[in-house]
Every structure is written in C-alpha cells, then in structure tokens.
Write an enzyme that holds these catalytic residues in place. Sequence first.
Site, PDB file in Angstrom:
ATOM      1  N   LYS A   1       6.183  -0.937 -13.282  1.00 52.70           N
ATOM      2  CA  LYS A   1       5.080  -0.142 -12.725  1.00 52.70           C
ATOM      3  C   LYS A   1       5.521   1.305 -12.500  1.00 52.70           C
ATOM      4  CE  LYS A   1       2.894  -4.189 -10.677  1.00 52.70           C
ATOM      5  NZ  LYS A   1       2.510  -4.992  -9.541  1.00 52.70           N
TER       6      LYS A   1
ATOM      7  N   GLN B   1       4.005  -5.413  -3.362  1.00 59.13           N
ATOM      8  CA  GLN B   1       4.274  -6.392  -4.417  1.00 59.13           C
ATOM      9  C   GLN B   1       4.283  -7.810  -3.843  1.00 59.13           C
ATOM     10  OE1 GLN B   1       4.383  -5.738  -7.641  1.00 59.13           O
ATOM     11  NE2 GLN B   1       4.895  -7.797  -8.288  1.00 59.13           N
TER      12      GLN B   1
ATOM     13  N   ASP C   1      -4.610  -2.112  -5.869  1.00 64.75           N
ATOM     14  CA  ASP C   1      -4.578  -3.483  -6.397  1.00 64.75           C
ATOM     15  C   ASP C   1      -5.966  -4.133  -6.343  1.00 64.75           C
ATOM     16  OD1 ASP C   1      -2.327  -4.731  -7.457  1.00 64.75           O
ATOM     17  OD2 ASP C   1      -1.343  -4.864  -5.502  1.00 64.75           O
TER      18      ASP C   1
HETATM   19  N1  GUN Z   1       2.514  -9.950  -8.134  1.00 69.59           N
HETATM   20  C1  GUN Z   1       2.150 -10.409  -9.356  1.00 69.59           C
HETATM   21  N2  GUN Z   1       1.106  -9.683  -9.836  1.00 69.59           N
HETATM   22  C2  GUN Z   1       0.814  -8.752  -8.904  1.00 69.59           C
HETATM   23  C3  GUN Z   1      -0.166  -7.715  -8.826  1.00 69.59           C
HETATM   24  O1  GUN Z   1      -0.995  -7.501  -9.727  1.00 69.59           O
HETATM   25  N3  GUN Z   1      -0.161  -6.976  -7.687  1.00 69.59           N
HETATM   26  C4  GUN Z   1       0.739  -7.195  -6.682  1.00 69.59           C
HETATM   27  N4  GUN Z   1       0.671  -6.411  -5.606  1.00 69.59           N
HETATM   28  N5  GUN Z   1       1.666  -8.147  -6.732  1.00 69.59           N
HETATM   29  C5  GUN Z   1       1.696  -8.920  -7.839  1.00 69.59           C
END
Ligand code: GUN
Length: 310
Positions: free
Chosen positions: A57, A101, A124
């Site tokens: 990311k 996350q 998100d």
């Molecule tokens: N863990 C796995 N996929 C995601 C996501 O799209 N966002 C977040 N915050 N954590 C994740």
Amino acid sequence: MPQKNNPVKLDGTLLAEKLTEAAKNEVEKLRKKNIVPHLEVILVGNDPASRIYVNNKTKACDKTGIFHNTNLLPENVSNEELLKFIQELNSKKEVNGILVQLPLPPQIKKDKIIDAIDPIKDVDGLHPYNMGLLMAGRQQWNPCTPGGILSIFKEHSIPLEGKNCVIIGRSDIVGKPLSLLLMQQNATVTICHSKTKNIPELLKKADIVCAAIGKAAFVKPDFIEQNTIIIDVGVNRISEEKLVDEIFGKEAPQKETFQKRGSCLCGDVHPQAYTKSSYYTPVPGGVGPMTIATLINNTITAAKVQKNSQ
Ligand code: GUN
C-alpha cells in the site's frame, strides 16, 4: 465432447498500474493547488502477511505522490492507546486518510477502533456511517476490495445488469459491500455463507461467482458451469506439499514456488475451475492489486472532499 474454453485472465496487476498512473496525474494536479493527499497507516504487531500488505500500500502511495506514514504499534497495545492515537490523527487537518490494517490482536475491540475513525478519513469504507451510505446508494467512495472488483468489470466491459451473481462469504470487508455494489449495477445477488446448504447448486446457476471465504480451492471444478465469470478474492498460503500437489499438480509453477519458499498462494477457487470460466481473476495478481488501486483513489477523493468542505 467437453466444450473447449479459452478463459480470459483478468489481470489486476496491469489494470492497477494503469489506474495508478492516472492517480499520479491527479495527485500532480492537486499538488499544484497545494493539496497533498496524506494517508496514515496503522499496523499493530508483527503479522508477516499484514506487513507485506501494508508495504504494498505504501509503495503505491510512493508511486502516485501520496504522502504516507506507517505507524507501527506493539502487539500488546491497549484499546485505550489505540483509540487515543486514532483521535490524534482525526484532529490533524493535514491527514486525509486513516487505515488500520486488519486483523487486529485479540485484546483489541475491532468495532470500537473502526468506529473511532472520522468517517471522512475512513478510506477503507469500513466505518458504519460509510457502510450506511453504501446501503443507501450514496457512498462517497467504495470499500477497497469490492471497489476494485467493480473496476475490473468496468475495464473489461463486463455487463452486470440482470446477471446472477453468487458471492461466497458475508464479511463486512468483502461479501456484504460487494453485494450492495453489484445490486447498484442491477445484478441479482445471492450471498452464501458457512450455513448455506446447497452452495454447489447455487453456483451452477451463477453467471458470476465471487469467492471470498479464505479457504484454499474451496470452489471445485464441478461446482462451476462452462463460461461462468470467476472473481477469486481468496489469498491463502499453503505450506503442505501434499496439498500443493493435489491442487496444482507436480509440474505447476506453484510447485516451484513452494520448493523455493516453503509455501505458495492459492485462491478460494480450484485452479481447474478457472479452465471452465469465460473470465477469471488469478491469485496472485487479480483482485489484490485492485484493492490497493482503490485505496489510492479513495485517498485522493478524501483529500478533495475535505478540501471542499473547509
Ligand atoms: N486486511 C485485509 N484486507 C484489508 C483491507 O482492505 N483493509 C484493511 N484495513 N485491512 C485489511
């Protein structure tokens, strides 16, 4: 005679690169107006998979010119400390996006943490306010993975209107929001979950199957009719040689990866099921990169929305 198929691989890496390039131009324009999209990432603990996801990311932020900062918090952080940290980020005007996350360690109350994020910074799309907007068809941006899937359909001009879409998995992060986005496109949606009785039967009636349950090769080839579109959201790590051989065969590239690294990745859909499809997303290189491309776009949109509301 079995029908011969020529499935089209929906390359998420390629599309994510294209969208990232467009995002880079957008950020350049914003920077000329002194708007610098700013993402704060919170990573709790040392989960290796989460570390890789967060790295990917932030790499995408670097490519596009989005300012980012990763906050590494210890595995044993308390709810109170994490909440306080989020409140600090909420109060900083220059921060446009906050991403915590997932998963979080067991002592942390995930819902309380997500509720604490200012919805305007929730890139998100997981805050209940943003989920509510999505339910009402008024979302400001799409949750990252479902949004990425919609972008794949759009890029390949795959029509959704009137299509029978069967989603396996009812998670807040994929299954539920994906069902709403598909309905917004006038698809007919069925959601299956752990208590659904007749999954293979339901899958046979599907034009589009979206698998998001986190079980390696759960969708077997005989669950799938010829020419179904397969969206495979699962990213499962397999570290058992017998399973690798069973699923991929001894000659597959995955076997080579396994021999080098001691594990390889497998989607929720059995690779032999892909061969019956008309289109499919590979694992890795399908939905995963599109989740990140959507996050990048959401951060840019959040920066614009926040500028306009000043
Ligand atoms: N863990 C796995 N996929 C995601 C996501 O799209 N966002 C977040 N915050 N954590 C994740």
